[in-house]
Design a protein around this motif. Structure first.
Motif, PDB file in Angstrom:
ATOM      1  N   GLU A 154      27.072  38.651  25.632  1.00 42.36           N
ATOM      2  CA  GLU A 154      28.484  38.351  25.327  1.00 42.36           C
ATOM      3  C   GLU A 154      28.720  36.866  24.999  1.00 42.36           C
ATOM      4  O   GLU A 154      29.325  36.531  23.985  1.00 42.36           O
ATOM      5  N   ASN A 180      30.495  40.018  39.721  1.00 44.98           N
ATOM      6  CA  ASN A 180      31.478  39.883  38.639  1.00 44.98           C
ATOM      7  C   ASN A 180      30.910  40.199  37.266  1.00 44.98           C
ATOM      8  O   ASN A 180      31.209  39.509  36.287  1.00 44.98           O
ATOM      9  N   TYR A 236      25.842  50.772  32.290  1.00 42.56           N
ATOM     10  CA  TYR A 236      27.040  50.030  32.667  1.00 42.56           C
ATOM     11  C   TYR A 236      26.918  49.584  34.117  1.00 42.56           C
ATOM     12  O   TYR A 236      26.240  50.240  34.924  1.00 42.56           O
ATOM     13  N   PHE A 283      30.827  41.987  33.732  1.00 47.93           N
ATOM     14  CA  PHE A 283      31.884  42.548  32.893  1.00 47.93           C
ATOM     15  C   PHE A 283      31.786  44.066  32.970  1.00 47.93           C
ATOM     16  O   PHE A 283      30.800  44.664  32.536  1.00 47.93           O
ATOM     17  N   ILE A 307      28.613  49.822  36.762  1.00 48.15           N
ATOM     18  CA  ILE A 307      28.929  50.747  37.848  1.00 48.15           C
ATOM     19  C   ILE A 307      27.750  51.643  38.210  1.00 48.15           C
ATOM     20  O   ILE A 307      27.652  52.137  39.328  1.00 48.15           O
ATOM     21  N   ARG A 359      38.248  40.046  24.892  1.00 45.69           N
ATOM     22  CA  ARG A 359      36.985  40.766  24.960  1.00 45.69           C
ATOM     23  C   ARG A 359      36.813  41.559  26.254  1.00 45.69           C
ATOM     24  O   ARG A 359      36.160  42.598  26.271  1.00 45.69           O
ATOM     25  N   ILE A 360      37.329  41.028  27.347  1.00 46.94           N
ATOM     26  CA  ILE A 360      36.997  41.594  28.660  1.00 46.94           C
ATOM     27  C   ILE A 360      38.223  42.124  29.395  1.00 46.94           C
ATOM     28  O   ILE A 360      38.226  43.237  29.911  1.00 46.94           O
ATOM     29  N   PRO A 394      40.701  44.949  27.307  1.00 47.24           N
ATOM     30  CA  PRO A 394      40.109  46.291  27.240  1.00 47.24           C
ATOM     31  C   PRO A 394      40.106  47.020  28.583  1.00 47.24           C
ATOM     32  O   PRO A 394      40.349  48.224  28.636  1.00 47.24           O
ATOM     33  N   GLN A 395      39.866  46.275  29.659  1.00 42.62           N
ATOM     34  CA  GLN A 395      39.878  46.921  30.976  1.00 42.62           C
ATOM     35  C   GLN A 395      41.307  47.288  31.386  1.00 42.62           C
ATOM     36  O   GLN A 395      41.551  48.347  31.966  1.00 42.62           O
ATOM     37  N   ASN A 401      33.287  46.443  31.461  1.00 44.01           N
ATOM     38  CA  ASN A 401      33.359  47.233  30.225  1.00 44.01           C
ATOM     39  C   ASN A 401      32.196  46.925  29.284  1.00 44.01           C
ATOM     40  O   ASN A 401      32.259  47.240  28.110  1.00 44.01           O
ATOM     41  N   ARG A 402      31.151  46.313  29.806  1.00 43.35           N
ATOM     42  CA  ARG A 402      30.009  45.972  28.981  1.00 43.35           C
ATOM     43  C   ARG A 402      28.724  46.487  29.642  1.00 43.35           C
ATOM     44  O   ARG A 402      28.613  46.454  30.868  1.00 43.35           O
ATOM     45  N   ALA A 429      34.363  34.979  35.587  1.00 46.02           N
ATOM     46  CA  ALA A 429      33.027  35.151  35.009  1.00 46.02           C
ATOM     47  C   ALA A 429      33.033  34.762  33.531  1.00 46.02           C
ATOM     48  O   ALA A 429      32.078  34.161  33.034  1.00 46.02           O
ATOM     49  N   CYS A 430      34.103  35.093  32.836  1.00 46.06           N
ATOM     50  CA  CYS A 430      34.217  34.712  31.420  1.00 46.06           C
ATOM     51  C   CYS A 430      34.225  33.201  31.273  1.00 46.06           C
ATOM     52  O   CYS A 430      33.484  32.630  30.472  1.00 46.06           O
ATOM     53  N   ARG A 464      22.533  36.856  32.782  1.00 49.35           N
ATOM     54  CA  ARG A 464      23.715  36.410  32.031  1.00 49.35           C
ATOM     55  C   ARG A 464      23.888  34.892  32.144  1.00 49.35           C
ATOM     56  O   ARG A 464      24.218  34.218  31.160  1.00 49.35           O
ATOM     57  N   ASP A 520      40.313  42.723  38.280  1.00 47.75           N
ATOM     58  CA  ASP A 520      39.921  41.727  39.269  1.00 47.75           C
ATOM     59  C   ASP A 520      39.819  40.340  38.626  1.00 47.75           C
ATOM     60  O   ASP A 520      39.278  40.185  37.537  1.00 47.75           O
ATOM     61  N   GLY A 561      37.966  38.036  39.271  1.00 44.87           N
ATOM     62  CA  GLY A 561      36.571  37.657  39.068  1.00 44.87           C
ATOM     63  C   GLY A 561      36.100  37.865  37.638  1.00 44.87           C
ATOM     64  O   GLY A 561      35.201  37.174  37.170  1.00 44.87           O
ATOM     65  N   GLN A 562      36.730  38.802  36.935  1.00 43.00           N
ATOM     66  CA  GLN A 562      36.348  39.049  35.541  1.00 43.00           C
ATOM     67  C   GLN A 562      36.693  37.837  34.681  1.00 43.00           C
ATOM     68  O   GLN A 562      35.895  37.412  33.849  1.00 43.00           O
ATOM     69  N   GLN A 568      39.546  34.179  24.582  1.00 44.92           N
ATOM     70  CA  GLN A 568      38.381  35.050  24.364  1.00 44.92           C
ATOM     71  C   GLN A 568      38.204  36.007  25.536  1.00 44.92           C
ATOM     72  O   GLN A 568      37.880  37.185  25.345  1.00 44.92           O
ATOM     73  N   PHE A 592      27.943  34.679  40.989  1.00 44.14           N
ATOM     74  CA  PHE A 592      28.945  34.880  42.034  1.00 44.14           C
ATOM     75  C   PHE A 592      28.407  35.773  43.142  1.00 44.14           C
ATOM     76  O   PHE A 592      27.528  36.610  42.922  1.00 44.14           O
ATOM     77  N   LYS A 628      34.408  55.847  29.760  1.00 45.34           N
ATOM     78  CA  LYS A 628      32.959  56.035  29.760  1.00 45.34           C
ATOM     79  C   LYS A 628      32.203  54.959  30.555  1.00 45.34           C
ATOM     80  O   LYS A 628      31.343  55.288  31.367  1.00 45.34           O
ATOM     81  N   PRO A 629      32.520  53.680  30.372  1.00 42.86           N
ATOM     82  CA  PRO A 629      31.766  52.647  31.095  1.00 42.86           C
ATOM     83  C   PRO A 629      31.965  52.693  32.603  1.00 42.86           C
ATOM     84  O   PRO A 629      31.215  52.070  33.336  1.00 42.86           O
ATOM     85  N   TYR A 630      32.983  53.397  33.064  1.00 41.25           N
ATOM     86  CA  TYR A 630      33.324  53.316  34.480  1.00 41.25           C
ATOM     87  C   TYR A 630      32.877  54.557  35.243  1.00 41.25           C
ATOM     88  O   TYR A 630      33.199  54.729  36.393  1.00 41.25           O
ATOM     89  N   LYS A 631      32.161  55.443  34.563  1.00 38.11           N
ATOM     90  CA  LYS A 631      31.713  56.683  35.208  1.00 38.11           C
ATOM     91  C   LYS A 631      30.310  56.508  35.736  1.00 38.11           C
ATOM     92  O   LYS A 631      29.417  56.088  35.021  1.00 38.11           O
TER      93      LYS A 631
END
Ligand SMILES: Nc1ncnc2c1ncn2[C@@H]1O[C@H](COP(=O)(O)OP(=O)(O)O)[C@@H](O)[C@H]1O
Ligand SMILES: [Mg+2]
Lengths: 250, 223
Positions: free
Chosen positions: A103, A90, A136, A92, A138, B138-139, B142-143, A94-95, B124-125, A152, B118, B120-121, B134, A86, B219-222
């Motif tokens: 994934e 995009n 991550y 993930f 970000i 999974r995505i 959690p967000q 949280n991954r 993307a899945c 990916r 978003d 887009g998440q 799924q 994209f 944690k993942p967003y910092k």
């Protein structure tokens, strides 16, 4: 192999895809160019059913689908034939980078974690990001994020990769690293459909260029044919406009 | 001034015996509220026909009516329509009522949280061949969970306090016990202050827990 026949899509009254026919051979790299709003993104998004086409037939790899009537199972099957990169990555959120790549292996291919990690690390290596496996999204630059997104897409091991302006959201100094990665993949004869505004890049990597305007394919040919000897006045005008940023100055 | 500090300290052990019941009411009701609220949020977010309209009526009704009225409606009203409900004890009725009311609030919170992820998440899945289920598991959830935690936490704190309404149905919980002791000793201020302090302490402990959870999830967003 991709074969699209008479693909149509409209949003309300706006006809966005007006009978598109495309064939892409196994291992072929095709670049799609054209003015903004001509339906390039919609075309790619119809191929993996992020938009549902109003009519037409789509054949990719093992899957065939006739719009507009198809089952959820058919849709899922068609989607599994492609992967997409994209414009705005995009990833993930949280991954980690590695988890972004693994994934789909773990969830859709039911692969064991250790096996998936091995493949994931190899792919990150391939896009030059082995050292960012545990980061991550970000914390990554745009160019790095897009390279993870490409890894990916490769992990799916798809029949074709659809790339929608993969460098348009990037700061200019980050464009080259992403194009470099795409070029390396193209050289491995991965079937790719790339929407791009990077004409020099398209010329370098694509076997064929398709020029789209107003929901139609106006002209197509080899890069030399299309860029050096465009036949259609629309194509000629478009190529002139993008090669003459002088209008910017005056 | 007439304030018996020693007496107030002495009543804490008795009051604290009722803490488990308050916690059970709050936690069980919260679990049901989360489950129902999530279902409602998914229905409204995906505009599932018919269910979507029903969900909106449910959310609107239970957000707009007083909790106390809802509890009475369930405990005293339902057995009149459906005699089998007369077997329901007051505690069950309180938990059901609090679950329903808070599910309506959580539905709105969860939907906003889902909206904040978003689109887009999801795309993307789907593009890597995941199913929508799924993708959510999974995505997206959690967000969304991370976005929902602060507001859900406020709802939970509200719920803890609302458990005191169960006394109106005859549930012998923390506040009911306080009320009884107050009428016996006539030391109203000491007792109710002690009751208030128990709720306050509960909220402080919970807030610490939530802070820890928020830290973990973000944690993942910092950067
Ligand atoms: N989801 C949508 N709803 C309504 N109109 C849309 C939607 N997506 C795209 N369009 C419209 O379709 C036309 C083609 O868009 P797009 O495929 O994004 O063009 P391109 O990628 O070539 O710039 C544009 O006019 C755009 O506004
Ligand atoms: Mg586009």
């Amino acid at each position: 192999m991709i074969k699209v026949t008479n693909l149509r899509k409209q949003f309300n009254d706006l006809v966005v895809l007006d009978g598109i026919d495309i064939e892409v051979a196994q291992g072929e790299v095709v670049a799609i160019i054209g003015p903004s709003g001509s339906g390039k993104s919609t075309l790619l998004r119809c191929l993996n059913l992020l938009e549902s086409p109003d009519a037409g037939r789509i054949e990719i790899g093992q899957a065939t689908l006739d719009a507009p009537k198809y089952s959820r199972k058919q849709a899922h099957h068609l989607r599994q034939q492609t992967a997409m990169v994209f414009q705005n990555y995009n990833l993930f959120k949280n991954r980690t980078a590695l988890q972004n790549v693994t994934e789909s292996l773990i969830i859709t291919k039911k692969m064991k974690q250790s096996e998936a990690d091995k493949i994931g690390r190899a792919l990150l290596e391939q896009v030059g990001l082995a050292h960012k496996a545990d980061s991550y999204p970000i914390t990554l630059s745009g160019g790095q994020q897009q390279r993870v997104a490409i890894a990916r897409a490769l992990a799916v091991d798809p029949h074709a990769i659809l790339l929608d302006e993969p460098t348009s959201a990037l700061d200019p100094e980050l464009v080259a690293e992403v194009l470099q990665v795409i070029k390396a993949i193209a050289e491995k004869r991965t079937t790719m459909l790339i929407v791009t505004h990077e004409m020099a890049f398209a010329r370098q990597v694509a076997d064929r260029i398709i020029f789209m305007a107003d929901g139609k394919i106006v002209e197509q040919g080899t890069p030399d044919e299309l860029f050096d000897r465009p036949q259609n006045p629309r194509t000629q005008r478009f190529l002139q406009q993008i090669s003459a940023p002088a209008s910017f100055i005056s | 001034m007439n304030f018996d500090g020693k007496y107030m300290l002495e009543v804490f052990p008795t009051l604290l015996k009722y803490l488990p019941l308050t916690l059970v009411m709050a936690v069980v009701a919260m679990i049901f509220a989360i489950a129902i609220g999530l279902l409602l949020a998914l229905v409204t977010k995906n505009r599932v026909p018919v269910l979507y309209q029903l969900a909106n009526v449910y959310i609107s009704f239970f957000r707009a009516t007083p909790t106390l009225v809802q509890l009475f409606l369930i405990y005293y009203g339902l057995p009149q329509l459906f005699p089998s409900f007369s077997a329901m004890n007051a505690l069950t009725a309180a938990i059901i009522g609090l679950s329903i009311k808070n599910s309506a609030y959580l539905a709105e919170i969860f939907r906003a949280a889902l909206d904040s992820v978003d689109n887009g998440q999801l795309e993307a899945c789907l593009a890597v061949g995941m199913t929508k289920a799924q993708a959510y598991r999974r995505i997206i959830l959690p967000q969304a969970a991370r976005n929902a935690i602060p507001a859900s936490g406020n709802t939970f704190i509200g719920l803890v306090k609302e458990t005191s309404l169960a006394f109106t149905l005859g549930v012998a919980e923390l506040f009911a016990q306080g009320k009884m002791m107050a009428s016996a000793s006539l030391k109203f201020f000491e007792i109710y202050l002690a009751v208030a302090i128990v709720y306050w302490a509960l909220t402080i402990v919970y807030s610490l827990l939530q802070e820890w959870l928020e830290k973990r999830l973000s944690k993942p967003y910092k950067n």
